[in-house]
Design a protein around this motif. Structure first.
Motif, PDB file in Angstrom:
ATOM      1  N   MET A  30       0.981  -1.087  -0.223  1.00 39.28           N
ATOM      2  CA  MET A  30      -0.021   0.046  -0.165  1.00 39.28           C
ATOM      3  C   MET A  30       0.923   1.215  -0.005  1.00 39.28           C
ATOM      4  SD  MET A  30      -2.686   1.023   2.630  1.00 39.28           S
ATOM      5  CE  MET A  30      -3.448   2.499   2.849  1.00 39.28           C
ATOM      6  N   ASN A  31       0.669   2.162  -0.844  1.00 42.39           N
ATOM      7  CA  ASN A  31       1.424   3.424  -0.754  1.00 42.39           C
ATOM      8  C   ASN A  31       0.998   4.264   0.314  1.00 42.39           C
ATOM      9  OD1 ASN A  31       2.315   6.091  -1.341  1.00 42.39           O
ATOM     10  ND2 ASN A  31       1.623   6.110  -3.444  1.00 42.39           N
ATOM     11  N   PRO A  32       2.124   4.625   1.227  1.00 42.85           N
ATOM     12  CA  PRO A  32       1.666   5.419   2.498  1.00 42.85           C
ATOM     13  C   PRO A  32       1.240   6.638   2.130  1.00 42.85           C
ATOM     14  CG  PRO A  32       4.100   5.151   1.950  1.00 42.85           C
ATOM     15  CD  PRO A  32       3.397   4.209   1.086  1.00 42.85           C
ATOM     16  N   PHE A  33       1.265   7.177   1.009  1.00 42.49           N
ATOM     17  CA  PHE A  33       0.734   8.593   0.810  1.00 42.49           C
ATOM     18  C   PHE A  33      -0.684   8.431   0.159  1.00 42.49           C
ATOM     19  CE2 PHE A  33       5.542   9.395   0.306  1.00 42.49           C
ATOM     20  CZ  PHE A  33       5.598   9.685   1.516  1.00 42.49           C
ATOM     21  N   SER A  34      -1.274   7.414   0.095  1.00 41.21           N
ATOM     22  CA  SER A  34      -2.634   7.245  -0.661  1.00 41.21           C
ATOM     23  C   SER A  34      -3.401   8.189   0.204  1.00 41.21           C
ATOM     24  CB  SER A  34      -3.165   5.688  -0.392  1.00 41.21           C
ATOM     25  OG  SER A  34      -2.436   4.801  -1.088  1.00 41.21           O
TER      26      SER A  34
ATOM     27  N   GLY B 297      -4.970  17.969   7.160  1.00 42.96           N
ATOM     28  CA  GLY B 297      -4.347  16.686   7.162  1.00 42.96           C
ATOM     29  C   GLY B 297      -4.563  15.904   8.487  1.00 42.96           C
ATOM     30  N   ALA B 298      -4.553  14.268   8.068  1.00 44.39           N
ATOM     31  CA  ALA B 298      -4.961  13.491   9.134  1.00 44.39           C
ATOM     32  C   ALA B 298      -3.964  12.329   8.959  1.00 44.39           C
ATOM     33  CB  ALA B 298      -6.306  12.776   9.089  1.00 44.39           C
ATOM     34  N   LEU B 299      -3.155  12.375  10.100  1.00 47.23           N
ATOM     35  CA  LEU B 299      -1.836  11.557  10.162  1.00 47.23           C
ATOM     36  C   LEU B 299      -2.242  10.460  10.899  1.00 47.23           C
ATOM     37  CD1 LEU B 299       1.085  13.961   9.735  1.00 47.23           C
ATOM     38  CD2 LEU B 299      -0.517  13.139   7.788  1.00 47.23           C
ATOM     39  N   TYR B 300      -2.494   9.188  10.661  1.00 43.91           N
ATOM     40  CA  TYR B 300      -2.832   8.155  11.640  1.00 43.91           C
ATOM     41  C   TYR B 300      -1.983   6.850  11.345  1.00 43.91           C
ATOM     42  CZ  TYR B 300      -6.428  10.900  13.787  1.00 43.91           C
ATOM     43  OH  TYR B 300      -6.974  12.036  14.523  1.00 43.91           O
TER      44      TYR B 300
ATOM     45  N   ILE C 272      -7.367  14.912   4.144  1.00 40.73           N
ATOM     46  CA  ILE C 272      -6.067  14.325   3.558  1.00 40.73           C
ATOM     47  C   ILE C 272      -5.447  13.396   4.598  1.00 40.73           C
ATOM     48  CG2 ILE C 272      -3.746  14.745   2.223  1.00 40.73           C
ATOM     49  CD1 ILE C 272      -6.089  16.208   1.294  1.00 40.73           C
ATOM     50  N   ALA C 273      -5.924  12.148   4.256  1.00 43.10           N
ATOM     51  CA  ALA C 273      -5.575  10.949   5.666  1.00 43.10           C
ATOM     52  C   ALA C 273      -4.474  10.222   4.864  1.00 43.10           C
ATOM     53  CB  ALA C 273      -6.771  10.219   5.523  1.00 43.10           C
ATOM     54  N   ILE C 274      -3.334  10.088   5.592  1.00 49.81           N
ATOM     55  CA  ILE C 274      -2.307   9.211   5.142  1.00 49.81           C
ATOM     56  C   ILE C 274      -1.950   8.264   6.354  1.00 49.81           C
ATOM     57  CG2 ILE C 274       0.132   9.589   4.354  1.00 49.81           C
ATOM     58  CD1 ILE C 274      -0.227  12.406   3.756  1.00 49.81           C
ATOM     59  N   ASP C 275      -1.670   6.940   6.104  1.00 43.51           N
ATOM     60  CA  ASP C 275      -1.307   5.994   6.859  1.00 43.51           C
ATOM     61  C   ASP C 275       0.336   6.189   6.970  1.00 43.51           C
ATOM     62  OD1 ASP C 275      -0.706   3.826   8.277  1.00 43.51           O
ATOM     63  OD2 ASP C 275      -1.012   2.435   6.587  1.00 43.51           O
ATOM     64  N   THR C 276       0.487   6.283   8.480  1.00 43.59           N
ATOM     65  CA  THR C 276       1.841   6.548   8.795  1.00 43.59           C
ATOM     66  C   THR C 276       2.689   5.100   9.365  1.00 43.59           C
ATOM     67  OG1 THR C 276       1.089   7.293  10.911  1.00 43.59           O
ATOM     68  CG2 THR C 276       1.534   8.977   9.295  1.00 43.59           C
TER      69      THR C 276
ATOM     70  N   GLN D  66       9.846   7.408  10.457  1.00 38.41           N
ATOM     71  CA  GLN D  66      10.066   8.291   9.166  1.00 38.41           C
ATOM     72  C   GLN D  66       9.008   8.199   8.207  1.00 38.41           C
ATOM     73  OE1 GLN D  66      13.335   5.356   7.613  1.00 38.41           O
ATOM     74  NE2 GLN D  66      14.887   6.688   8.728  1.00 38.41           N
ATOM     75  N   GLU D  67       8.125   7.254   8.249  1.00 41.28           N
ATOM     76  CA  GLU D  67       6.868   7.316   7.275  1.00 41.28           C
ATOM     77  C   GLU D  67       6.060   8.408   7.679  1.00 41.28           C
ATOM     78  OE1 GLU D  67       6.272   5.720   4.648  1.00 41.28           O
ATOM     79  OE2 GLU D  67       7.754   4.431   4.709  1.00 41.28           O
ATOM     80  N   THR D  68       6.083   8.665   9.051  1.00 40.37           N
ATOM     81  CA  THR D  68       5.314   9.709   9.763  1.00 40.37           C
ATOM     82  C   THR D  68       6.061  11.313   9.087  1.00 40.37           C
ATOM     83  OG1 THR D  68       4.762   8.382  11.478  1.00 40.37           O
ATOM     84  CG2 THR D  68       4.701  11.028  11.912  1.00 40.37           C
ATOM     85  N   ALA D  69       7.060  11.410   9.306  1.00 46.10           N
ATOM     86  CA  ALA D  69       7.667  12.640   8.748  1.00 46.10           C
ATOM     87  C   ALA D  69       7.448  12.901   7.416  1.00 46.10           C
ATOM     88  CB  ALA D  69       9.275  12.537   8.918  1.00 46.10           C
ATOM     89  N   LYS D  70       7.615  11.797   6.519  1.00 42.20           N
ATOM     90  CA  LYS D  70       7.184  11.769   5.065  1.00 42.20           C
ATOM     91  C   LYS D  70       5.622  12.282   4.922  1.00 42.20           C
ATOM     92  CE  LYS D  70      10.574   8.415   3.775  1.00 42.20           C
ATOM     93  NZ  LYS D  70      10.700   7.006   2.949  1.00 42.20           N
ATOM     94  N   ALA D  71       4.907  11.579   5.740  1.00 40.44           N
ATOM     95  CA  ALA D  71       3.523  11.938   5.435  1.00 40.44           C
ATOM     96  C   ALA D  71       3.098  13.508   6.131  1.00 40.44           C
ATOM     97  CB  ALA D  71       2.721  11.041   6.317  1.00 40.44           C
ATOM     98  N   ALA D  72       3.866  13.849   7.025  1.00 36.72           N
ATOM     99  CA  ALA D  72       3.735  15.311   7.177  1.00 36.72           C
ATOM    100  C   ALA D  72       4.104  16.198   6.143  1.00 36.72           C
ATOM    101  CB  ALA D  72       4.431  15.873   8.539  1.00 36.72           C
ATOM    102  N   GLN D  73       5.316  15.906   5.486  1.00 34.37           N
ATOM    103  CA  GLN D  73       5.714  16.749   4.339  1.00 34.37           C
ATOM    104  C   GLN D  73       4.708  16.649   3.365  1.00 34.37           C
ATOM    105  OE1 GLN D  73       9.575  14.703   3.987  1.00 34.37           O
ATOM    106  NE2 GLN D  73      10.661  16.217   5.369  1.00 34.37           N
ATOM    107  N   ARG D  74       4.118  15.628   2.977  1.00 27.51           N
ATOM    108  CA  ARG D  74       3.234  15.241   2.019  1.00 27.51           C
ATOM    109  C   ARG D  74       1.880  15.981   2.010  1.00 27.51           C
ATOM    110  NH1 ARG D  74       1.900  11.699  -2.353  1.00 27.51           N
ATOM    111  NH2 ARG D  74      -0.112  12.575  -3.116  1.00 27.51           N
ATOM    112  N   ALA D  75       1.542  16.137   3.330  1.00 25.85           N
ATOM    113  CA  ALA D  75       0.343  16.748   3.665  1.00 25.85           C
ATOM    114  C   ALA D  75       0.455  18.385   3.423  1.00 25.85           C
ATOM    115  CB  ALA D  75      -0.247  16.276   5.253  1.00 25.85           C
ATOM    116  N   LEU D  76       1.581  18.838   4.093  1.00 21.13           N
ATOM    117  CA  LEU D  76       1.788  20.286   3.961  1.00 21.13           C
ATOM    118  C   LEU D  76       1.985  20.547   2.454  1.00 21.13           C
ATOM    119  CD1 LEU D  76       4.381  20.385   6.761  1.00 21.13           C
ATOM    120  CD2 LEU D  76       2.140  21.762   6.680  1.00 21.13           C
TER     121      LEU D  76
END
Length: 388
Positions: free
Chosen positions: A1-5, A38-41, A79-83, A88-98
């Motif tokens: 699954m793409n973490p940035f879906s 953004g919704a990072l979970y 904008i919900a992203i699975d972290t 590291q995935e969480t930091a990438k997700a934050a950058q993607r949401a921003l």
């Protein structure tokens, strides 16, 4: 699954204004664009039994807001992203949401993962509201664009320590701590502090790490403590919470197992099974057994939307986090990060599902009532409500 879906919960999306000679049109047309949050979970991995329900709670809030006409005439788009329970995935997700242009962010049920995301929002001047992370120093660590939906670890640790002394009539404890998580280390520190202040004694301390599956060494050391402790405090996140209870009971130990909101997961009952899931007590967010109108309305709406009862208190925490942002946007009259931050800071008396939220303390940690839950035969019951 793409973490940035990206999973979009808006009922409909409005196309961006067309371009003219390569320039995006400004003005009234853009006012109809959705407001992105953004919704990072961690919907997969070890935190999924907490973060999954939180995301569902936030999605329910977004749907309700949009069905009622949106905010300032615009829909909310999550904008919900699975972290993935990974820093590291969480930091990438934050950058993607921003990069998606969010005006605020919500999410995460654990301090370690908040600290991988929220500082990036702070740097960009975009507010971030944690739905479930509870370290009381988070607002100071991150900065003035950070806000908490829940209580602090000091309050919840004091609540369970007081229950241990006052209700279980216990005076001695052994403390197990997951040393890989900021949350679990803080929880143990505050529990020990309160227990000692109440005249109790910590007979021994032990440790483990997230991902451990064999607690036989800790159990052997627990059995060797003489005199035997009245309780064992296990500071863990969900997967290890369920496993530790199971293995402690399988080893024939019957002393109460006590903890904080990392135990607010069905895994505490399902992993050991109903025959072993006994004499477990934990502090958590006020929700179960509460008849406030906010609670009953949320439960009915959640059941209508998902066909099940809310899994735990983290479902309404996700709902409350999004509604804090929505109410701030309403008061600000604009969906701009700085204005949203200013209104969030002024929050007083917000009637959340998990209790009233006001930022009255210098620490910016809301003082909230705390439930103490027991697990007997795999069933969860509210024993008492503790107030700071």
């Amino acid at each position: 699954m793409n973490p940035f879906s990206v999973f979009k919960t808006a009922l409909a999306t409005t196309a961006l204004a067309g371009a003219l000679t390569g320039t995006v049109l400004a003005g009234p047309a853009l006012a109809e664009d959705p407001i992105k949050i953004g919704a990072l979970y961690n919907v997969t991995g070890g935190m999924s039994s907490l973060d999954g329900p939180s995301l569902k709670g936030a999605e329910l809030a977004a749907k309700q807001v949009n069905e009622a006409g949106g905010v300032l005439g615009r829909e909310i788009e999550l904008i919900a992203i699975d972290t993935r329970t990974d820093q590291q995935e969480t930091a990438k997700a934050a950058q993607r949401a921003l990069s998606e242009g969010v005006v605020a962010g919500i999410g995460q049920s654990d301090t370690t993962f908040v600290m991988a995301a929220a500082p990036l929002f702070q740097e960009e001047g975009v507010p971030f509201v944690t739905s479930g992370a509870t370290h009381p120093e988070l607002p100071q660590w991150v900065g003035d664009y950070f806000f908490m939906t829940p209580f602090g670890d000091d309050d919840q640790s004091y609540a369970i320590a007081d229950y241990v002394v006052d209700t279980l009539d216990a005076k001695t404890a052994v403390v197990w701590t997951d040393q890989s998580m900021d949350f679990t280390k803080a929880l143990s520190t505050f529990f020990i502090e309160r227990l000692k202040a109440r005249g109790g004694t910590v007979l021994a301390e032990d440790s483990f790490m997230m991902g451990d599956t064999d607690f036989s060494a800790q159990i052997a050391r627990l059995k060797a403590v003489d005199p035997a402790p009245d309780v064992v405090f296990v500071s863990a996140i969900p997967t290890e919470a369920g496993l530790s209870v199971k293995q402690i009971r399988e080893a024939g130990l019957t002393l109460p197992v006590v903890s904080g909101d990392g135990f607010d997961t069905d895994l505490v009952a399902t992993t050991p099974g109903p025959e072993l899931a006994n004499d477990v007590y934990f502090s958590t967010h006020t929700y179960r057994g509460d008849d406030r109108p906010e609670v009953t309305a949320f439960i009915e709406a959640y059941k209508d939307e998902y066909g099940i009862e809310p899994e735990n208190a983290f479902a309404p925490l996700g709902y409350d986090a999004l509604m804090l942002v929505v109410e701030a946007i309403k008061r600000a009259g604009v969906a701009e990060p700085d204005a949203i931050r200013d209104e969030l800071a002024k929050t007083m008396g917000h009637k959340g599902v998990t209790g009233e939220i006001s930022y009255t303390r210098d620490s910016m940690v809301p003082p909230k009532p705390i439930s103490v839950i027991s697990v007997q035969g795999g069933e969860f019951n509210v024993e008492t409500i503790w107030r700071p």
